[in-house]
Design an enzyme around this catalytic site. Sequence first.
Site: not given
Ligand code: WQD
Length: 353
Positions: A127, A152, A156, A300
């Site tokens: 990741s 998480y 990784k 996070g």
């Molecule tokens: C993206 C952005 C949130 C939900 C993911 C996978 C992880 C890894 C990396 C593969 C952030 C914002 C989200 C919401 C929001 N991929 N958000 N409101 O945290 O980048 O991690 O990609 O391994 O496994 O989980 O992805 O989609 O949770 O968040 O504002 O209701 O969207 O704060 O900035 P993330 P995400």
Amino acid sequence: MKKLILVTGGSGYIGSHTIVDLIENGYEVISADNNSRSTPGMLEGVEKITGKKIKNYKVDLCNFDETRAIFEENEMIYGVVHFAAYKAVGESVEKPMLYFQNNLSSLMNVMRCLEEFQVNNFVFSSSCTVYGNPDHIPVTEETPKKNAASPYGLTKQMGEQMIESMAHANKNINSVMLRYFNPAGAHPSTLIGELPIDKPQNLAPVITQTAIGKLNELVVFGNDYPTPDGSCIRDLIHICDLAHAHTLALNHIIENKNKNNCLAYNIGSGTGISVFQAIKAFEENTGVKLNYRIGNRRPGDVIAIYADNEKARLELGWAPKYTLNDIMTSAWKWEQYIKDLPTHLDLRAFRLN
Ligand code: WQD
């Protein structure tokens, strides 16, 4: 003779799409998935697309004997693609031990079996979170890994270090670590897609579930970040492009017994977009206005990251084919397809109705 690949987490979002791609590229596939965070029905979608019934071993990969039994029963396993892990950044901050136990024990058991059964081709689901909060973007594979921003991401980082140690000690095992950015979208057939078992945590399913009314609103976790519009920046990669990267990675290690038997590649679109830009792209592509409000930052979260994907292009012959518009339209089509899914989210029951 077709090469048999074990896909762990095969009923999951990335696992199911990768199984389709592997089959379409001449591999034979079996799956291991305890369905703790996935539905068995997803493999029926795979069967509808490929015409192949996928045998799934419903085992707990944190249990070594159960994991070992799969390899004992399938001595022809030629390679393993290891997806099985929990992957919600926010949840990992709240439940770190759950993530360490699940993600690391399962990986350790699979790695022990690779050695015992001399399975020498291994693709690991890593990741972009291994980079932490990078000082410079886009990130290359040489970008120094900062402290992981979440447990998480730490699992990784630790997973990669375990694999590097195994590769150093055992030159027979060829490993590729694919550092995913943000997978999103659904298969063009709309027969498989992202299916969060509980309330979704990732942005794309939160967007589509808000649009269809399953969620009342989308909360943007912070608009006061040091970015152009104040929201976080991410690299959305279409799930089918991501899936194909696994096939190419397997081909690469099978065809090029590398002197370097431990390789890492960024698998991202190479374009960074903000949360607000993702919302706008969805609205423009679907005509659906999203109900969202600004909330607090999510612990996070990385502020901004997107990929330099040149190394995967050059060495794997990989390039993203799908666009942001494809991501949003396919995700929306999938959400509409599953809108009447029973609460237990078992696609089989859904399809039998
Ligand atoms: C993206 C952005 C949130 C939900 C993911 C996978 C992880 C890894 C990396 C593969 C952030 C914002 C989200 C919401 C929001 N991929 N958000 N409101 O945290 O980048 O991690 O990609 O391994 O496994 O989980 O992805 O989609 O949770 O968040 O504002 O209701 O969207 O704060 O900035 P993330 P995400």
